[in-house]
Design an enzyme around this catalytic site. Sequence first.
Site, short mmCIF file in Angstrom:
data_model
loop_
_atom_site.label_atom_id
_atom_site.label_comp_id
_atom_site.label_asym_id
_atom_site.label_seq_id
_atom_site.Cartn_x
_atom_site.Cartn_y
_atom_site.Cartn_z
N ALA B 13 0.84 -1.19 0.00
CA ALA B 13 0.00 0.00 0.00
C ALA B 13 0.88 1.24 0.00
O ALA B 13 2.03 1.21 0.41
CB ALA B 13 -0.90 0.00 1.24
N CYS B 14 0.29 2.34 -0.43
CA CYS B 14 0.95 3.63 -0.43
C CYS B 14 1.44 3.95 0.99
O CYS B 14 0.70 3.70 1.93
CB CYS B 14 -0.06 4.68 -0.89
#
Lengths: 376, 75
Positions: B13-14
Site C-alpha cells: 500500500a501507499c
Amino acid sequence: MTQPITSKELASKIVNDEKTLILDVRNTDEFDNWKIEGGNVEVINEPYFNLLDSVDPVMGKLDKNSEIIVVCAKGGSSDMIADMMEEAGFRNARNLEGGMKAWSEHLEPVKLGDLKGGGELYQFVRIGKGCLSYFIESNDEAAVVDASRMIDVYESFAKERGVQIKYTFDTHLHADHISGGRMLAEKAGGTYYLPEKDASDVTFDYAALEEGNDITVGNTAIRVQPLYSPGHTIGSTSLIIDDQYLLTGDILFVRSIGRPDLAGKAEDWVDDLRNTLYNRYKELSDDLIVLPAHYSFAEELGKDGSVSARLADLYQQNAGLQVENEKDFRKMVTENLPPQPNAYEDIRKTNMGKITPAVEDQKEMETGPNRCAVEG
Amino acid sequence: MESTKVLDAKGLACPMPIVRTKKAIEELNTGDILEVHATDKGSKSDITAWTKSSGHELLENTEEDDVLKFWIKKS
C-alpha cells in the site's frame, strides 16, 4: 509516535471555526481537484514523494510549534511523513486517520430547529464531499432525505433517540454519490420514495414521490409536501417540511444553482430548471428556509456548521437567480460547466440498481467533490 | 520492453510502492530501465507525478488483471 487525528475531530475543528493548518501530501493533480476546505483552514500541498529524503521542502513553510494535520489519500503516506516531521523537530504533526477516503465519509449532524408540530430537524453535513442529508423526527418516527451510503450513521442516530425510521426519500436520482435511501428503508422496514420520472430505469421496487401526496411523520404532526421541481433531473422533487423548510435537492443551492447536464440532457432540461427557479419557487412563501442537498464553498457553511438560507434572501443574493434574460441563463447552465463528478455514470447506474460494485469500489467512485452546481 | 531490473511491489500500500521504486532507481545507472509491478491503484498517478518531479522518464505503463506495470528510465 505522533498523535493521529480522526475525521470527526477535524470536522469539529472546522465547524467550530478553529484555526486549522493542513499539509496535504497527495500529488498536486489530486490536491487541485479536491481538498479540505473551511473558513479558517490553511492548507499547503507538497507531495510525499518529494519528502522521502527529508522534510526540508516544507521546513520554511510551517511553524514547528503549531499543530499540523498531515493528509494523504488513505492515511499511509501521511502517517510516514508525520513521523518524519516529528523527528525533524515538529512538535505536533498529526496524521489524519484514513486520509481523504475517511474524510469523505464523515457525517456531522447539526440541529436546524424544532418543528411546530413537535419534533426536530437535523442536517447531516458530509463535510468532505459537500453533501447534505436530512433527518426529520417526530413522535417516535423519523424520515431521512437524500441519505448517504453510510447508513449506519442514521441507524445509530435513530437508535440513540429512540425513533423508528419510517420513510426515506431521494429528491432525485443522484449522480455524485451513492444513495443509502433504499438500503436504509429496507433495513428499518420503512418505505423508500423516489420521483417516478427519475426511476424509469431502476431495477427495484420503490414508492413514487409525487406532488399532491403528502406524507406525515409521527402520527399527524409533521407534513412533508412534495413539490415537482424538474431541472437538475427530469424527476427532481423538492420537499416542504412543516411549512417552514424547503428541501431543494440539487435545484437550488445557497450560492449557486443545479446543473442540468449530468444525465446527458442539458438542452432538454434548461427550460424546466428555469421554470422551477424563476416561477415555481417564486410562488412559495418568502420565509421558507432553503435546505439544499449540497454545498460547494466553505463560505456556505454557517457559524454552527449548517448550510441554509431564507428563500427571499436567495432571490436577492444567489447569482443563479438574477439572470433576467433566458438566453443568458441557457448559456450559464450549459456552457463552461465544471468537470462532472467522479464516476458519475457508474454512480447513476448504482443508484438505479443496475450495478452493485463492491464497497471498496463504491468508496473509490465517490472520491472528489460533488460538482452538482453550475459553479464551484 | 527490455528492463534492467524488475521490482515487485504487488500487494504493497501507499507509500511503499514509491519508496521501493525510489530506492531501486537509486541503485541503477543512468539510462537503465526499471520495471515496476504494483497493485495499489493510487500508484498510477503517484508514479506518473513522481517521475515528472524527479526527472526520470516514464516510458510506458500498462494495466492487466489489476496489476499495474511501469517502465521507468533513470535520468
